[in-house]
Design a protein around this motif. Structure first.
Motif, PDB file in Angstrom:
ATOM      1  N   VAL A 292       8.969   0.462   1.669  1.00 29.72           N
ATOM      2  CA  VAL A 292       9.022   1.710   2.451  1.00 29.72           C
ATOM      3  C   VAL A 292       7.865   2.627   2.048  1.00 29.72           C
ATOM      4  O   VAL A 292       7.121   3.140   2.896  1.00 29.72           O
ATOM      5  CB  VAL A 292      10.365   2.432   2.243  1.00 29.72           C
ATOM      6  N   CYS A 293       7.701   2.825   0.755  1.00 25.57           N
ATOM      7  CA  CYS A 293       6.674   3.751   0.261  1.00 25.57           C
ATOM      8  C   CYS A 293       5.270   3.251   0.571  1.00 25.57           C
ATOM      9  O   CYS A 293       4.404   4.027   1.026  1.00 25.57           O
ATOM     10  CB  CYS A 293       6.835   3.948  -1.246  1.00 25.57           C
ATOM     11  N   VAL A 294       5.022   1.962   0.344  1.00 17.68           N
ATOM     12  CA  VAL A 294       3.682   1.407   0.557  1.00 17.68           C
ATOM     13  C   VAL A 294       3.279   1.494   2.027  1.00 17.68           C
ATOM     14  O   VAL A 294       2.148   1.878   2.351  1.00 17.68           O
ATOM     15  CB  VAL A 294       3.628  -0.049   0.050  1.00 17.68           C
ATOM     16  N   LEU A 295       4.186   1.169   2.923  1.00 18.18           N
ATOM     17  CA  LEU A 295       3.855   1.212   4.351  1.00 18.18           C
ATOM     18  C   LEU A 295       3.652   2.645   4.835  1.00 18.18           C
ATOM     19  O   LEU A 295       2.780   2.922   5.654  1.00 18.18           O
ATOM     20  CB  LEU A 295       4.948   0.517   5.165  1.00 18.18           C
ATOM     21  N   ALA A 296       4.465   3.556   4.318  1.00 15.29           N
ATOM     22  CA  ALA A 296       4.295   4.963   4.691  1.00 15.29           C
ATOM     23  C   ALA A 296       2.952   5.505   4.185  1.00 15.29           C
ATOM     24  O   ALA A 296       2.247   6.226   4.907  1.00 15.29           O
ATOM     25  CB  ALA A 296       5.447   5.796   4.130  1.00 15.29           C
ATOM     26  N   ILE A 297       2.589   5.151   2.968  1.00 15.48           N
ATOM     27  CA  ILE A 297       1.304   5.593   2.429  1.00 15.48           C
ATOM     28  C   ILE A 297       0.152   4.977   3.213  1.00 15.48           C
ATOM     29  O   ILE A 297      -0.859   5.643   3.479  1.00 15.48           O
ATOM     30  CB  ILE A 297       1.205   5.238   0.930  1.00 15.48           C
ATOM     31  N   PHE A 298       0.299   3.712   3.600  1.00 10.20           N
ATOM     32  CA  PHE A 298      -0.749   3.059   4.389  1.00 10.20           C
ATOM     33  C   PHE A 298      -0.987   3.802   5.704  1.00 10.20           C
ATOM     34  O   PHE A 298      -2.126   3.952   6.149  1.00 10.20           O
ATOM     35  CB  PHE A 298      -0.367   1.603   4.668  1.00 10.20           C
ATOM     36  N   TRP A 299       0.087   4.276   6.309  1.00 10.14           N
ATOM     37  CA  TRP A 299      -0.052   5.049   7.543  1.00 10.14           C
ATOM     38  C   TRP A 299      -0.883   6.317   7.302  1.00 10.14           C
ATOM     39  O   TRP A 299      -1.691   6.715   8.142  1.00 10.14           O
ATOM     40  CB  TRP A 299       1.331   5.425   8.081  1.00 10.14           C
ATOM     41  N   VAL A 300      -0.725   6.923   6.140  1.00 11.89           N
ATOM     42  CA  VAL A 300      -1.447   8.155   5.823  1.00 11.89           C
ATOM     43  C   VAL A 300      -2.920   7.881   5.527  1.00 11.89           C
ATOM     44  O   VAL A 300      -3.800   8.629   5.976  1.00 11.89           O
ATOM     45  CB  VAL A 300      -0.787   8.867   4.613  1.00 11.89           C
ATOM     46  N   VAL A 301      -3.216   6.807   4.799  1.00  9.25           N
ATOM     47  CA  VAL A 301      -4.582   6.606   4.293  1.00  9.25           C
ATOM     48  C   VAL A 301      -5.374   5.566   5.071  1.00  9.25           C
ATOM     49  O   VAL A 301      -6.511   5.244   4.685  1.00  9.25           O
ATOM     50  CB  VAL A 301      -4.547   6.209   2.803  1.00  9.25           C
ATOM     51  N   ALA A 302      -4.833   5.023   6.153  1.00 15.84           N
ATOM     52  CA  ALA A 302      -5.511   3.946   6.877  1.00 15.84           C
ATOM     53  C   ALA A 302      -6.885   4.347   7.401  1.00 15.84           C
ATOM     54  O   ALA A 302      -7.729   3.481   7.669  1.00 15.84           O
ATOM     55  CB  ALA A 302      -4.630   3.460   8.030  1.00 15.84           C
ATOM     56  N   ASP A 303      -7.155   5.640   7.565  1.00 17.68           N
ATOM     57  CA  ASP A 303      -8.459   6.093   8.063  1.00 17.68           C
ATOM     58  C   ASP A 303      -9.541   6.015   6.991  1.00 17.68           C
ATOM     59  O   ASP A 303     -10.726   6.152   7.308  1.00 17.68           O
ATOM     60  CB  ASP A 303      -8.345   7.542   8.553  1.00 17.68           C
ATOM     61  N   PHE A 304      -9.169   5.839   5.742  1.00 20.24           N
ATOM     62  CA  PHE A 304     -10.124   5.844   4.644  1.00 20.24           C
ATOM     63  C   PHE A 304     -10.277   4.413   4.124  1.00 20.24           C
ATOM     64  O   PHE A 304      -9.332   3.842   3.566  1.00 20.24           O
ATOM     65  CB  PHE A 304      -9.651   6.776   3.532  1.00 20.24           C
TER      66      PHE A 304
END
Length: 419
Positions: A292-304
């Motif tokens: 849950v945490c990893v996928l949510a963080i990926f959504w936040v940082v995918a632009d970088f």
């Protein structure tokens, strides 16, 4: 009647290193992982060779997955009376023949059939291999032994898939199936040489194996795999366009991304086995929370770009960490039908693949962008965690009356300091 080789294997069991037996079983996982994933990088070559469209060639992936879903319960039940070593040999022989027959398939229809056949032994092989590996070690070491067998699948994504993809792209896509067939043949020799023979359980039968389907905990464990792991596949199915269109990486960097994901799978498999040794259900809770945490963080940082690449590695770690605990959980939930229960895990994971890819594609088609599957994945992982919690609560509730009955049967004991 036992063959001469089987007698020798049984007599020399004490002298056969356990590690050699587990490596032999993991070699089969290496071959299975290679054929399952390498074709994804050769779809265009296959389409050109068979004179079909790329979407049509994608149906070959679906045919294999369908073979896994169908074959796992059917072959596990049909082989219930066989000694586990013989069953592993038979399944790997079918896998080898299925892949080698793809070399000769002249058209799309026959290729679909051979891919379906190749997928049939996938789940049942991992199921019986997990049971064999668990039987070779102390009960407390079972999750690590199961993880070691599954490590073959993870290593395939780091070594086998890139190598065979390169071979197919440069020397003809059908060579992929030749290479996998060779791996299958080598696995047969290794299993025959190093895996000890043990007679089938005296009460083994198809009916006994099918009892697993009557247990609510088996179905809940499968649901954890379908829903929870579906979140992982929702993201990974579209990782290439996400990394190029969102993170801004060039296509030439994609092999690095896929390689990091594979390394993450290797690390996660090892980590998951060790977590499950401490507590099987505890490891499932921890890993589902991590997904849950990893996928949510990926959504936040995918632009970088740099952060997105790092998260791909962590996605591989988190997703792969779930498999050893889930495999062991299914075996624990059905102790008298472990082969079928363990085999069903791979049917569940292939259903998760289909579910995740479908839902991820749906939000992309709706115009939400390539980052959206990460949120879908996180949501599915939350549902998987909820199913795991329900499973744990039901198990504790079922054990409570037994503990109460045991306590009631004990004589009254005075508490120190009481009268």
């Amino acid at each position: 009647m036992l063959s001469k080789d089987d007698h020798a294997s049984a007599q020399n069991h004490a002298r056969v290193p356990i590690a050699a037996a587990i490596i032999a079983l993991a070699a089969g996982g290496f071959g299975i992982g290679t054929t399952e994933f390498a074709i994804m990088g050769l779809l265009q070559n296959v389409a050109e060779g068979l004179q079909i469209s790329i979407p049509q060639s994608g149906q070959l992936i679906s045919a294999y997955a369908l073979g896994v879903v169908v074959g796992a319960p059917v072959l596990a039940a049909l082989g219930a009376r066989l000694p586990h070593k013989h069953m592993a040999l038979g399944l790997m022989a079918l896998f080898t023949v299925g892949n080698l027959s793809s070399v000769l398939a002249p058209d799309f229809g026959s290729m679909l059939a051979t891919r379906f056949i190749s997928g049939l032994p996938h789940g049942a092989y991992f199921g019986v291999a997990a049971v064999i590996a668990a039987s070779l070690v102390a009960p407390s070491k079972r999750p690590r032994a199961v993880a070691a067998v599954m490590l073959g699948l993870a290593v395939a994504n780091v070594v086998g898939v890139p190598l065979v993809t390169w071979l197919g792209q440069n020397y003809g896509w059908r060579l992929m199936f030749v290479a996998v067939g060779v791996i299958g043949a080598i696995t047969l020799l290794l299993i025959q040489r190093f895996v000890p023979f043990r007679p089938a359980h005296a009460e083994a039968s198809m009916r006994r194996e099918l009892r697993a389907l009557k247990r609510i905990q088996v179905w809940l464990a499968l649901l954890i795999g379908v829903v929870g792991f579906g979140g992982f596949f929702a993201v990974y199915s579209y990782i290439s366009p996400t990394m190029t269109d969102v993170a801004g990486l060039p296509e030439s960097a994609l092999p690095l991304v896929v390689g990091l994901y594979g390394l993450g799978m290797v690390a996660g498999n090892i980590l998951g086995g060790r977590l499950a040794e401490r507590s099987v259900m505890g490891s499932i809770y921890q890993v589902m929370t991590a997904i849950v945490c990893v996928l949510a963080i990926f959504w936040v940082v995918a632009d970088f770009a740099v952060l997105a690449v790092a998260m791909v590695f962590l996605i591989g770690v988190a997703g792969s960490s779930l498999i050893p605990g889930l495999q062991t959980r299914l075996m624990d939930a059905s102790p008298d039908a472990q082969t079928l229960a363990a085999s069903l895990n791979h049917s569940a994971l292939n259903m998760a693949n289909a579910l995740g890819a479908f839902l991820g594609g749906a939000v992309i088609s709706a115009g939400w962008g390539y980052k959206a599957p990460a949120l879908v994945g996180a949501g599915l992982a939350v549902l998987g965690l909820a199913v795991a919690v329900i499973s744990g609560l039901l198990e504790r509730k079922a054990k409570a009356p037994a503990r109460s009955g045991t306590d009631a049967a004990l004589p009254d004991r005075k508490v120190p300091g009481s009268r």
